[in-house]
Design a protein around this motif. Structure first.
Motif, short mmCIF file in Angstrom:
data_model
loop_
_atom_site.label_atom_id
_atom_site.label_comp_id
_atom_site.label_asym_id
_atom_site.label_seq_id
_atom_site.Cartn_x
_atom_site.Cartn_y
_atom_site.Cartn_z
N ARG A 51 0.83 -1.21 0.00
CA ARG A 51 0.00 0.00 0.00
C ARG A 51 0.87 1.26 0.00
NH1 ARG A 51 -2.63 -0.74 4.59
NH2 ARG A 51 -3.53 -2.68 3.89
N ASP A 52 1.93 1.24 0.81
CA ASP A 52 2.86 2.38 0.87
C ASP A 52 3.54 2.58 -0.48
OD1 ASP A 52 4.47 4.43 2.20
OD2 ASP A 52 6.13 3.01 1.93
N ALA A 53 3.96 1.48 -1.11
CA ALA A 53 4.60 1.58 -2.43
C ALA A 53 3.62 2.14 -3.44
CB ALA A 53 5.11 0.21 -2.87
N GLN A 54 2.38 1.67 -3.41
CA GLN A 54 1.39 2.16 -4.36
C GLN A 54 1.12 3.65 -4.16
OE1 GLN A 54 -2.31 0.01 -4.29
NE2 GLN A 54 -2.99 0.91 -6.21
N THR A 55 1.03 4.08 -2.92
CA THR A 55 0.80 5.50 -2.61
C THR A 55 1.96 6.36 -3.12
OG1 THR A 55 -0.43 4.88 -0.64
CG2 THR A 55 0.35 7.15 -0.76
N ARG A 56 3.18 5.90 -2.85
CA ARG A 56 4.35 6.69 -3.26
C ARG A 56 4.49 6.72 -4.78
NH1 ARG A 56 9.07 4.26 0.04
NH2 ARG A 56 10.28 5.75 -1.16
N MET A 57 4.17 5.61 -5.44
CA MET A 57 4.22 5.59 -6.91
C MET A 57 3.15 6.51 -7.48
SD MET A 57 4.90 1.60 -7.79
CE MET A 57 6.34 0.74 -7.21
N GLY A 58 1.99 6.53 -6.85
CA GLY A 58 0.91 7.44 -7.27
C GLY A 58 1.34 8.90 -7.15
N LYS A 59 2.09 9.20 -6.10
CA LYS A 59 2.57 10.57 -5.92
C LYS A 59 3.55 10.94 -7.03
CE LYS A 59 1.75 10.94 -0.99
NZ LYS A 59 2.34 11.04 0.35
N SER A 60 4.36 9.98 -7.49
CA SER A 60 5.28 10.23 -8.61
C SER A 60 4.49 10.57 -9.87
CB SER A 60 6.16 9.02 -8.87
OG SER A 60 7.00 8.76 -7.78
N ILE A 61 3.39 9.85 -10.10
CA ILE A 61 2.53 10.12 -11.26
C ILE A 61 1.92 11.52 -11.14
CG2 ILE A 61 0.38 9.45 -12.40
CD1 ILE A 61 2.49 7.46 -13.07
N ASP A 62 1.44 11.86 -9.93
CA ASP A 62 0.85 13.19 -9.72
C ASP A 62 1.86 14.30 -9.98
OD1 ASP A 62 -1.53 11.97 -9.06
OD2 ASP A 62 -1.24 12.18 -6.88
N ALA A 63 3.09 14.09 -9.52
CA ALA A 63 4.15 15.09 -9.74
C ALA A 63 4.43 15.24 -11.23
CB ALA A 63 5.42 14.69 -8.99
N LEU A 64 4.45 14.13 -11.96
CA LEU A 64 4.67 14.19 -13.41
C LEU A 64 3.54 14.95 -14.09
CD1 LEU A 64 6.25 13.32 -15.96
CD2 LEU A 64 4.82 11.28 -16.01
N LYS A 65 2.29 14.66 -13.70
CA LYS A 65 1.14 15.37 -14.30
C LYS A 65 1.25 16.86 -14.05
CE LYS A 65 -2.31 11.68 -13.97
NZ LYS A 65 -3.50 11.21 -13.24
N HIS A 66 1.66 17.23 -12.83
CA HIS A 66 1.80 18.66 -12.49
C HIS A 66 2.89 19.30 -13.34
CE1 HIS A 66 3.26 22.09 -10.05
NE2 HIS A 66 1.96 22.31 -9.95
N ASP A 67 4.03 18.63 -13.47
CA ASP A 67 5.13 19.17 -14.28
C ASP A 67 4.72 19.32 -15.74
OD1 ASP A 67 6.71 19.29 -12.05
OD2 ASP A 67 7.86 17.48 -12.52
N LEU A 68 4.02 18.33 -16.27
CA LEU A 68 3.62 18.38 -17.68
C LEU A 68 2.54 19.44 -17.92
CD1 LEU A 68 3.55 14.60 -18.70
CD2 LEU A 68 5.36 16.28 -19.05
N SER A 69 1.69 19.68 -16.93
CA SER A 69 0.64 20.68 -17.13
C SER A 69 1.21 22.09 -17.20
CB SER A 69 -0.40 20.60 -16.01
OG SER A 69 0.12 21.13 -14.81
N ARG A 70 2.37 22.30 -16.59
CA ARG A 70 2.99 23.62 -16.61
C ARG A 70 3.79 23.88 -17.88
NH1 ARG A 70 6.57 24.22 -11.89
NH2 ARG A 70 6.85 26.27 -12.75
N LEU A 71 3.95 22.86 -18.71
CA LEU A 71 4.70 23.01 -19.95
C LEU A 71 3.87 23.77 -20.98
CD1 LEU A 71 7.36 21.26 -19.80
CD2 LEU A 71 6.55 20.31 -21.93
N ARG A 72 4.46 24.76 -21.59
CA ARG A 72 3.76 25.57 -22.58
C ARG A 72 3.71 24.85 -23.91
NH1 ARG A 72 6.36 30.84 -24.47
NH2 ARG A 72 6.02 30.14 -26.57
N THR A 73 2.52 24.63 -24.42
CA THR A 73 2.39 23.88 -25.66
C THR A 73 1.91 24.73 -26.83
OG1 THR A 73 0.13 23.29 -25.12
CG2 THR A 73 1.84 21.74 -24.44
N GLY A 74 1.77 26.03 -26.64
CA GLY A 74 1.25 26.87 -27.71
C GLY A 74 -0.24 27.05 -27.55
N ARG A 75 -0.85 26.17 -26.79
CA ARG A 75 -2.28 26.26 -26.48
C ARG A 75 -2.38 26.90 -25.10
NH1 ARG A 75 -4.05 20.79 -26.98
NH2 ARG A 75 -4.01 21.13 -29.22
N ALA A 76 -3.30 27.82 -24.94
CA ALA A 76 -3.44 28.51 -23.66
C ALA A 76 -4.01 27.57 -22.61
CB ALA A 76 -4.34 29.73 -23.82
#
Length: 185
Positions: A7-32
């Motif tokens: 359960r701890d491993a799954q939670t921590r892996m989920g947090k890695s996915i969330d961090a990636l989603k956050h980083d990718l959402s801040r990337l400017r793609t030309g679309r506002a």
């Protein structure tokens, strides 16, 4: 014990996915996207406040963001904060409304951003593998302390590996989707 480790491993892996989603959402793609300005701080009565707490942020169309400060005297500080940010976009002010027009990305810049996306994806995979390593080490420690049998250890190892594979697939899917979004402009 083993379920807690998984359960701890799954939670921590989920947090890695969330961090990636956050980083990718801040990337400017030309679309506002309003998430582009989420990290911008504006000086407000002696303390730095997030932009979305001193102004309303909306999308005018696919290529522009409209920022309307709640107070007229905040137009200047908001504009300065936008200029000082790493967005690389010059704001246009008309009265109390600030507009950010997103220029289209060049092919070279898109390729650069695609490389950055794959790099971020690789970092997320490394974080997930580190979580797997920690979980497997905890299982091995339990085996050494004779709290679990070798069969339980093998089953736990397999379960943790399946969990790792699932999260790595999720990282690949997110990175691929972002790269396609970048290259489709």
């Amino acid at each position: 014990m083993l379920n807690d480790i998984k359960r701890d491993a799954q939670t921590r892996m989920g947090k890695s996915i969330d961090a990636l989603k956050h980083d990718l959402s801040r990337l400017r793609t030309g679309r506002a996207s309003t998430s582009l300005v989420d990290s911008i701080k504006v000086p407000y009565y002696g303390s730095d406040m997030p932009l979305n707490q001193v102004a309303s942020i909306a999308l005018a169309d696919g290529r522009s963001i409209i920022i309307t400060p709640f107070e007229k005297n905040m137009v200047g500080p908001v504009e300065k904060a936008l200029l000082a940010s790493d967005l690389g976009i010059t704001p246009t002010t008309a009265g109390t409304v600030i507009r950010l027009n997103m220029p289209p990305l060049t092919e070279e810049r898109r390729r650069e951003l695609a490389k950055h996306v794959s790099h971020e994806g690789e970092n997320a995979k490394i974080a997930i593998r580190n979580v797997r390593r920690d979980a497997l080490q905890h299982v091995k420690d339990l085996l050494k302390e004779k709290k679990i049998t070798e069969d339980e250890e093998r089953r736990a190892d397999d379960d943790i590996q399946k969990l790792t594979d699932q999260f790595v697939k999720e990282v690949d899917k997110l990175a691929k989707a972002k790269e396609e979004e970048l290259m489709s402009m």
